[in-house]
Design a protein around this motif. Sequence first.
Motif, mmCIF file in Angstrom:
data_model
loop_
_atom_site.group_PDB
_atom_site.id
_atom_site.type_symbol
_atom_site.label_atom_id
_atom_site.label_comp_id
_atom_site.label_asym_id
_atom_site.label_seq_id
_atom_site.Cartn_x
_atom_site.Cartn_y
_atom_site.Cartn_z
ATOM 1 N N VAL B 67 -120.822 58.778 -81.750
ATOM 2 C CA VAL B 67 -121.065 58.191 -83.064
ATOM 3 C C VAL B 67 -120.617 56.734 -83.075
ATOM 4 C CG1 VAL B 67 -120.499 58.349 -85.500
ATOM 5 C CG2 VAL B 67 -120.874 60.400 -84.186
ATOM 6 N N LEU B 68 -119.486 56.460 -82.407
ATOM 7 C CA LEU B 68 -119.010 55.077 -82.354
ATOM 8 C C LEU B 68 -120.008 54.188 -81.647
ATOM 9 C CD1 LEU B 68 -116.665 53.121 -82.869
ATOM 10 C CD2 LEU B 68 -115.804 53.701 -80.642
ATOM 11 N N SER B 69 -120.586 54.691 -80.519
ATOM 12 C CA SER B 69 -121.505 53.827 -79.783
ATOM 13 C C SER B 69 -122.778 53.587 -80.587
ATOM 14 C CB SER B 69 -121.821 54.402 -78.413
ATOM 15 O OG SER B 69 -122.233 55.717 -78.518
ATOM 16 N N CYS B 70 -123.237 54.617 -81.324
ATOM 17 C CA CYS B 70 -124.427 54.375 -82.154
ATOM 18 C C CYS B 70 -124.105 53.437 -83.301
ATOM 19 C CB CYS B 70 -124.967 55.694 -82.696
ATOM 20 S SG CYS B 70 -125.622 56.745 -81.422
ATOM 21 N N MET B 76 -123.203 44.862 -83.480
ATOM 22 C CA MET B 76 -123.343 43.840 -82.448
ATOM 23 C C MET B 76 -124.507 42.912 -82.779
ATOM 24 S SD MET B 76 -122.506 45.599 -78.844
ATOM 25 C CE MET B 76 -123.433 47.083 -78.933
ATOM 26 N N LEU B 77 -125.608 43.504 -83.279
ATOM 27 C CA LEU B 77 -126.757 42.672 -83.624
ATOM 28 C C LEU B 77 -126.421 41.732 -84.770
ATOM 29 C CD1 LEU B 77 -129.503 45.352 -83.246
ATOM 30 C CD2 LEU B 77 -129.235 43.306 -81.887
ATOM 31 N N MET B 229 -117.548 42.805 -78.148
ATOM 32 C CA MET B 229 -117.474 44.023 -78.957
ATOM 33 C C MET B 229 -117.826 45.239 -78.119
ATOM 34 S SD MET B 229 -119.417 42.664 -82.317
ATOM 35 C CE MET B 229 -119.431 44.186 -83.213
ATOM 36 N N LEU B 230 -118.892 45.083 -77.316
ATOM 37 C CA LEU B 230 -119.330 46.196 -76.492
ATOM 38 C C LEU B 230 -118.252 46.603 -75.515
ATOM 39 C CD1 LEU B 230 -121.793 47.857 -75.648
ATOM 40 C CD2 LEU B 230 -122.157 46.154 -73.904
ATOM 41 N N LEU B 231 -117.695 45.613 -74.823
ATOM 42 C CA LEU B 231 -116.668 45.908 -73.834
ATOM 43 C C LEU B 231 -115.475 46.571 -74.484
ATOM 44 C CD1 LEU B 231 -116.589 42.777 -71.583
ATOM 45 C CD2 LEU B 231 -116.824 45.100 -70.823
ATOM 46 N N SER B 324 -112.922 45.670 -81.976
ATOM 47 C CA SER B 324 -114.211 45.047 -82.227
ATOM 48 C C SER B 324 -114.123 44.137 -83.445
ATOM 49 C CB SER B 324 -115.231 46.161 -82.418
ATOM 50 O OG SER B 324 -116.441 45.644 -82.793
ATOM 51 N N MET B 325 -113.412 44.601 -84.485
ATOM 52 C CA MET B 325 -113.287 43.784 -85.689
ATOM 53 C C MET B 325 -112.497 42.505 -85.401
ATOM 54 S SD MET B 325 -111.890 45.030 -89.297
ATOM 55 C CE MET B 325 -111.895 43.989 -90.727
#
Lengths: 136, 458
Positions: B67-70, B76-77, B229-231, B324-325
């Motif tokens: 769920v986090l990755s989705c 990110m966009l 953020m992705l990393l 990420s934030m």
Amino acid sequence: MAAGAGGRSAAEAYRPNRYVSLPAELDPAAYDASPEKRRAEAERLAIRSQLKRQYQLQLNDPHRPAVIEDPALIRWAYARTQNVYPTFRPTPKTSFLGAVFAIGPILFWISVFKADRDRKEKLIKEGKYKRPLSLF
Amino acid sequence: MLKIIIPTIMLLPTALLSPKASLWTNTTTYSLLIATISLQWLNPTYFPHKNMTPWTGIDQISAPLLVLSCWLLPLMLLASQNHLQQEPLVRKRTFIVTLTTIQPFIILAFSATELTLFYISFEATLIPTLILITRWGNQPERLSAGIYLLFYTLISSLPLLVTILHLHTQIGTLHMPTLELTHPLLTHSWTGTLSGLALLMAFMVKAPLYGLHLWLPKAHVEAPIAGSMLLAALLLKLGGYGIMRVTLLMGPLTDRLSYPFLALALWGALMTSSICLRQTDLKSLIAYSSVSHMGLVIAASMIQTDWSFSGAMILMISHGLTSSMLFCLANTNYERTHSRILLLTRGLQPLLPLMSVWWLLANLTNMALPPTTNLMAELTIMIALFNWSTPTIILTGLATLLTASYTLFMLSMTQRGTLPTHLTSIHNSNTREHLLMTLHIFPMLLLMLKPELISGVI
């Protein structure tokens, strides 16, 4: 100045110590500057005013750059972030620091955990391990 | 599962064929739609293990990560819109395609039931990430950052490949539910020990463990915001998740092998927290704090108790969102001042008071303030480690103290203090940035109310 307790003058009572350096106003040498000192002061003033002139030229430029960079700050940041490994050299001090803060604690904590776990394992095997918060 | 993977793959033609005016709108809303559909995975009616297709399945430790990755893709966009504004359309499309290529591989990695499939998708996420960092980073150091990332991960995962293939021939299958029913294969011989080390090393590099973490500050700092953020939020969790999955294969070995990893992880949490106090680069500070938090996750994963796995899960999710934030906030600074140096990004609270609210919230969650889920996670891990061995409380307690101190250092350096004199004007925070921060903090606040969703237990 009123004389302090014991009749000392202010200049005698407020000598520089480990925490406080002598302010320029109380330093008698500030007023009889030797020629070398005055030349050094003049050089430093020249450098400072050149930097200030460069900064103000950019600041008041009608087509001012968006960010006015300070080259000294950039050099300092580069030295602290990207120039660490190339300027590293193994010396006795750095080897000692690496051993004390990197290798030593790992071995220390491995041995501490192992000793503690072995002690607990021995207690469990002998049946003496107390479980005061057990739900059974 | 197919209703998530097929739309995610279809995001690629969407990015390639959308007209210019609606490129960002299309991709962001589409990925947000996929994210809301993925929330159904948190529904705990199918656990302990739900087989969705022959190769993918979820259980309670992969569902929150999925769920986090989705959820992170629309974020990110959103975050990348500003720095790509000036680029020509083809490059914008390429960027979005790179981002969305990682997505199906991550989903496959977290939901793989076969260890080989997990390995393949684990490695497959590397290439688009490498492209993201080396092509769209901002400084010339991004090349060395990409090389460090690539080679650290590849060198450590080659033994993993060899060991996976060897175990496949020995056991006959690598289907993870079946593996729980086989007897442990590895013994205390040299072969067994090296196999165990090989299985763990790739994930230790990814997680990262303290001695092997050198790629992380470079990669996080040089990556563009979407890459950071992705990393921070996802790829590090691949390491933690991999450790959790692989330790079920390792049987009796973890009695002996866990000591060095535990000592490295816990001492590393201390060391990296102290390094954070001396950083001059804001993104580097956040990157080292990631190492510190993931050190706790590794320590918890190595002792393999119920509580520690649960704590590791909650910490992975909450750290993913918090880190990420923080990177998004640092990026808003960077877009305005074009500098990451902490001394140059000071005094933001009087300038951008609304953004300082988000700074405050992000820093409060980062230092594990009650009642956030970060605190629940840290407490659970500390208690589980304390039960495992009493002296660990010294290390974890000091790590918590140092975490609080460097977080407050970061907060006070960026928000308070003298205003930068070299800037004449900065843009006000726009709605996109506020929306980005809201979408980060909103799950964290909601999860405070129901942490069972991410805690890895039924």
